[in-house]
Write a protein that holds these residues in place. Sequence first.
Motif, PDB file in Angstrom:
ATOM      1  N   GLY A 238       0.777  -1.239   0.000  1.00  0.00           N
ATOM      2  CA  GLY A 238       0.000   0.000   0.000  1.00  0.00           C
ATOM      3  C   GLY A 238       0.799   1.275   0.000  1.00  0.00           C
ATOM      4  O   GLY A 238       0.236   2.346   0.216  1.00  0.00           O
TER       5      GLY A 238
ATOM      6  N   GLN B 135       2.253   4.172  -1.895  1.00  0.00           N
ATOM      7  CA  GLN B 135       2.079   4.755  -3.233  1.00  0.00           C
ATOM      8  C   GLN B 135       3.416   5.226  -3.784  1.00  0.00           C
ATOM      9  O   GLN B 135       4.193   5.841  -3.066  1.00  0.00           O
ATOM     10  CB  GLN B 135       1.182   5.979  -3.173  1.00  0.00           C
ATOM     11  CG  GLN B 135      -0.249   5.722  -2.832  1.00  0.00           C
ATOM     12  CD  GLN B 135      -1.007   7.036  -2.750  1.00  0.00           C
ATOM     13  OE1 GLN B 135      -0.971   7.827  -3.662  1.00  0.00           O
ATOM     14  NE2 GLN B 135      -1.674   7.257  -1.624  1.00  0.00           N
TER      15      GLN B 135
ATOM     16  N   THR C  16       4.948   7.480  -6.980  1.00  0.00           N
ATOM     17  CA  THR C  16       4.751   8.326  -8.161  1.00  0.00           C
ATOM     18  C   THR C  16       6.116   8.593  -8.783  1.00  0.00           C
ATOM     19  O   THR C  16       7.031   9.050  -8.094  1.00  0.00           O
ATOM     20  CB  THR C  16       4.101   9.662  -7.785  1.00  0.00           C
ATOM     21  OG1 THR C  16       2.879   9.401  -7.102  1.00  0.00           O
ATOM     22  CG2 THR C  16       3.807  10.493  -9.015  1.00  0.00           C
TER      23      THR C  16
ATOM     24  N   PRO D 202      12.529  16.800 -16.782  1.00  0.00           N
ATOM     25  CA  PRO D 202      12.649  17.334 -18.142  1.00  0.00           C
ATOM     26  C   PRO D 202      14.063  17.165 -18.672  1.00  0.00           C
ATOM     27  O   PRO D 202      15.031  17.260 -17.914  1.00  0.00           O
ATOM     28  CB  PRO D 202      12.324  18.821 -17.967  1.00  0.00           C
ATOM     29  CG  PRO D 202      11.693  18.958 -16.638  1.00  0.00           C
ATOM     30  CD  PRO D 202      12.164  17.823 -15.804  1.00  0.00           C
TER      31      PRO D 202
ATOM     32  N   SER E 181       8.574  17.239 -18.289  1.00  0.00           N
ATOM     33  CA  SER E 181       8.468  16.041 -17.451  1.00  0.00           C
ATOM     34  C   SER E 181       7.327  15.144 -17.943  1.00  0.00           C
ATOM     35  O   SER E 181       6.346  15.608 -18.532  1.00  0.00           O
ATOM     36  CB  SER E 181       8.246  16.437 -15.997  1.00  0.00           C
ATOM     37  OG  SER E 181       7.040  17.141 -15.866  1.00  0.00           O
TER      38      SER E 181
ATOM     39  N   ALA F 230       5.126  11.432 -16.727  1.00  0.00           N
ATOM     40  CA  ALA F 230       4.882  10.480 -15.641  1.00  0.00           C
ATOM     41  C   ALA F 230       5.107   9.055 -16.143  1.00  0.00           C
ATOM     42  O   ALA F 230       4.903   8.755 -17.320  1.00  0.00           O
ATOM     43  CB  ALA F 230       3.460  10.630 -15.132  1.00  0.00           C
TER      44      ALA F 230
ATOM     45  N   PHE G 151       4.221   4.861 -15.415  1.00  0.00           N
ATOM     46  CA  PHE G 151       3.197   4.025 -14.799  1.00  0.00           C
ATOM     47  C   PHE G 151       3.826   3.302 -13.607  1.00  0.00           C
ATOM     48  O   PHE G 151       4.904   2.721 -13.727  1.00  0.00           O
ATOM     49  CB  PHE G 151       2.671   3.012 -15.820  1.00  0.00           C
ATOM     50  CG  PHE G 151       1.715   2.021 -15.227  1.00  0.00           C
ATOM     51  CD1 PHE G 151       0.387   2.353 -15.042  1.00  0.00           C
ATOM     52  CD2 PHE G 151       2.150   0.773 -14.833  1.00  0.00           C
ATOM     53  CE1 PHE G 151      -0.487   1.451 -14.479  1.00  0.00           C
ATOM     54  CE2 PHE G 151       1.282  -0.142 -14.264  1.00  0.00           C
ATOM     55  CZ  PHE G 151      -0.044   0.199 -14.085  1.00  0.00           C
ATOM     56  N   THR G 152       3.189   3.349 -12.479  1.00  0.00           N
ATOM     57  CA  THR G 152       3.721   2.676 -11.291  1.00  0.00           C
ATOM     58  C   THR G 152       2.618   1.900 -10.584  1.00  0.00           C
ATOM     59  O   THR G 152       1.435   2.169 -10.772  1.00  0.00           O
ATOM     60  CB  THR G 152       4.295   3.689 -10.275  1.00  0.00           C
ATOM     61  OG1 THR G 152       3.281   4.654  -9.978  1.00  0.00           O
ATOM     62  CG2 THR G 152       5.518   4.390 -10.808  1.00  0.00           C
TER      63      THR G 152
ATOM     64  N   PRO H  65       1.199   4.368   3.521  1.00  0.00           N
ATOM     65  CA  PRO H  65      -0.190   4.404   3.980  1.00  0.00           C
ATOM     66  C   PRO H  65      -0.278   5.092   5.340  1.00  0.00           C
ATOM     67  O   PRO H  65       0.696   5.117   6.097  1.00  0.00           O
ATOM     68  CB  PRO H  65      -0.573   2.925   4.075  1.00  0.00           C
ATOM     69  CG  PRO H  65       0.709   2.188   4.130  1.00  0.00           C
ATOM     70  CD  PRO H  65       1.725   3.004   3.412  1.00  0.00           C
TER      71      PRO H  65
ATOM     72  N   ARG I 275       6.779  10.679   3.920  1.00  0.00           N
ATOM     73  CA  ARG I 275       7.022  10.609   2.484  1.00  0.00           C
ATOM     74  C   ARG I 275       8.515  10.489   2.227  1.00  0.00           C
ATOM     75  O   ARG I 275       9.331  10.917   3.032  1.00  0.00           O
ATOM     76  CB  ARG I 275       6.568  11.900   1.802  1.00  0.00           C
ATOM     77  CG  ARG I 275       5.109  12.105   1.708  1.00  0.00           C
ATOM     78  CD  ARG I 275       4.836  13.516   1.234  1.00  0.00           C
ATOM     79  NE  ARG I 275       3.405  13.700   1.050  1.00  0.00           N
ATOM     80  CZ  ARG I 275       2.829  13.915  -0.111  1.00  0.00           C
ATOM     81  NH1 ARG I 275       3.545  14.025  -1.199  1.00  0.00           N
ATOM     82  NH2 ARG I 275       1.524  14.046  -0.207  1.00  0.00           N
TER      83      ARG I 275
ATOM     84  N   THR J 191       1.566  16.189   4.593  1.00  0.00           N
ATOM     85  CA  THR J 191       0.333  16.963   4.624  1.00  0.00           C
ATOM     86  C   THR J 191      -0.641  16.343   5.614  1.00  0.00           C
ATOM     87  O   THR J 191      -0.610  15.131   5.861  1.00  0.00           O
ATOM     88  CB  THR J 191      -0.289  17.037   3.212  1.00  0.00           C
ATOM     89  OG1 THR J 191      -1.438  17.884   3.251  1.00  0.00           O
ATOM     90  CG2 THR J 191      -0.709  15.674   2.707  1.00  0.00           C
TER      91      THR J 191
END
Lengths: 556, 176
Positions: free
Chosen positions: A416, A418, A420, A425, A431, A433, A435-436, A461, A468, A533
Amino acid sequence: MSRAVVSLLAVCAFSGCALRQGRTDAPAPCSSNNQCDPSYVCFLGECRGSSASLSQVVVEIRPPNDSPLGVLQRANIDLHASAVVNFQLQPLLDVKGVVVEAGDAGFGLDTGDAGTVAGAGTPALPGATLTFTDHAPAIPDRVHKITTRSDATGTFGARLPVATWDLVVQAADSTGLPPFSALEAVQGAGVSLGLRVPSVQLQTVAGSIAAGGVPISGASVSAIDRTGEPLAVPVTSVDGGFVLVLPLGPPPFRLQIGPGDSDGGVAAALGDPLPSFLPFGPPNASEFSTAALIVKDLGALPVGAVLQGTVTASTSGLPIPAARVSAVSTDGNGWIISRSTVAGADGSFSLQVRAGHYLVEAAPDAAADQPAASGEIEVTVVPGGPALHIACNPKTRAFGLLVLPGNGNNKAVGEGYQVTATRLPDRVISSRAAFTTATDSAGIFHLVGDAGRYRLEIVPPHAASLPRKTVQLQLESAAGEISLPAIQISPPVVVYGTVHGQAPGGSDAPVANATVDFFAIDASGKATVMLGTGVTDASGHYSVVLPDVPQPGLVP
Amino acid sequence: MPQSVDPLTTRLHQPPRIPLASIDVNLLPPVLMAFQKGPSDLLQHCSCPLKLALPVEEDDTSADLEARWFIDYDTSNFSSTGIVLTNPLPGSLANVTIRSGAAFTVEPDSLATGLHVIDMVVAEQTGFVASSTLPNRAVRNSDGYQAAEYRFVIDVRASPNPSCPDALPAGRTCPL
């Protein structure tokens, strides 16, 4: 809670003893700061320590959108001192006023009674755009900008957080008036502004531009200040000539010559495309400061040429429809040509450029099942030159392992997390993205993307109470799935606090559902890294897990 | 006559929601401006990406959600129906109903100038279903799944200045 623990707390409370608390232990219960170690703070019944390594952070607090309170940014928060940080939000202030064309009164901004500037003979300016920009944002890459427009009577209104704002008033294009700038501190309630935009105290600056003796037509000509902000409404050159309307003075300015349209420009006498020229001033000075006639020859341009070719998949040889092909000139003669197009159904493309050296790159769709971007290709373009055939390899497939914090720890995280992945660039394309997947139960994630340098952002999670992690890594082109270096999550420090504020006419109260974002400023001093956050609960309390490392986000 | 009505939370698959009050106010204008690189940006390899982020509210905190992003989705144009980015939003045992992590960065230079529509579709990961009428965003409504959608409209323009504007919701970024 057992009777013995309650008794112990009671004894401590009355005797003023401190409950010693190791940083890695569970928080000790408390009812006041006196019961905690001197470097700890009692918050929500537990002794909260400070960070061990993470020091200066910046914060943005955003109340819910229906709140009468404004956004708050705060810099220089030292988590070494304490990890309990409270914030007080200020009410949004209503700013209203009127914009008028004030004859020969000159530029002006009156605070107070806005009605005084809208007297007889001072026609209102409808349709003026007013842009308020935070003058000194605490977070350098989160600059708040609020735009409003005057109505048919020249009246405008806006709601702003308490701050000092740069204000730019741009009259409707049909007036030809230049932008009007002012600095306005919005500190008190009921701010009222009267804005006089002059109609006669302007002056014109005329000139002519050429390239190798050939007048440039169809170019956009702008006057900009040293920060790059426009001082006049841009005009289009005709037979090389232009006339700009500037404020009286004029203030120091540079000229920016660029394409007259977004696709690279059409310069009638010179052929397509017109480059973007670097801003320039007079000889031997960086900026123009008089209204004297400007005559400038920007130097001869190379002849026009067409860069054409095809984009195909290297494995199948099939064309790649809709791949975006971009080319950037590298000759560096004070101008630059940047063009891009989309390949047709047969993979073919054609770009109108000028002879010279270019970096070219083809970027198929970013979806995982599409081929990868081609990477930068150095190309010399000459009129009638050969076609460029770009073959795109399959995207690189990779997997990586996330490891829990701790010295010598190689224990994998759970599922779980995440991930990204953003390809940074290069010199041609921006830039993209990748796929993950999120981690599985063995802490493994998978990635499919273009080869290149990546920034990975890993968000654990919520239940893991870990921070992070942001890392950069290089993804090489390879056949088969490759292994990435293991990534260790940083040790956590939990920051707590309360967000409160006093709405107009109300009393000070906690703010629920406010978003609290923590950032670190990177080495450039101009960009930030999101650290964590959180959202306040009904009592205005928040808790955010941050990485307890000296330089978060700078891990290679 | 007394009646009892099952609350929404008793559904097998509680639908995710986009809590409008928690969306960054900078992302709320009806049309968001995005500016391509100016000449100074080209020389410095800077750009002004538009950072879109949406909170997702889900009462079932253990449900694994997935946010999918689309650009100019048009069922009559098959190539536009591809997923541009997927954000997995895994569930957890923590009692947190609002999840962050649905985010997508738009690079204006990768798009043509003009208006573009960016869609975010979020649903339970297992709810998405293959579909020829609504590729990549259909969910199994018959099994109780439901998706939430949010749409951004962005206006991509050439930079009016040598550098693209550095103001939210975009921000000028340059390599170190």
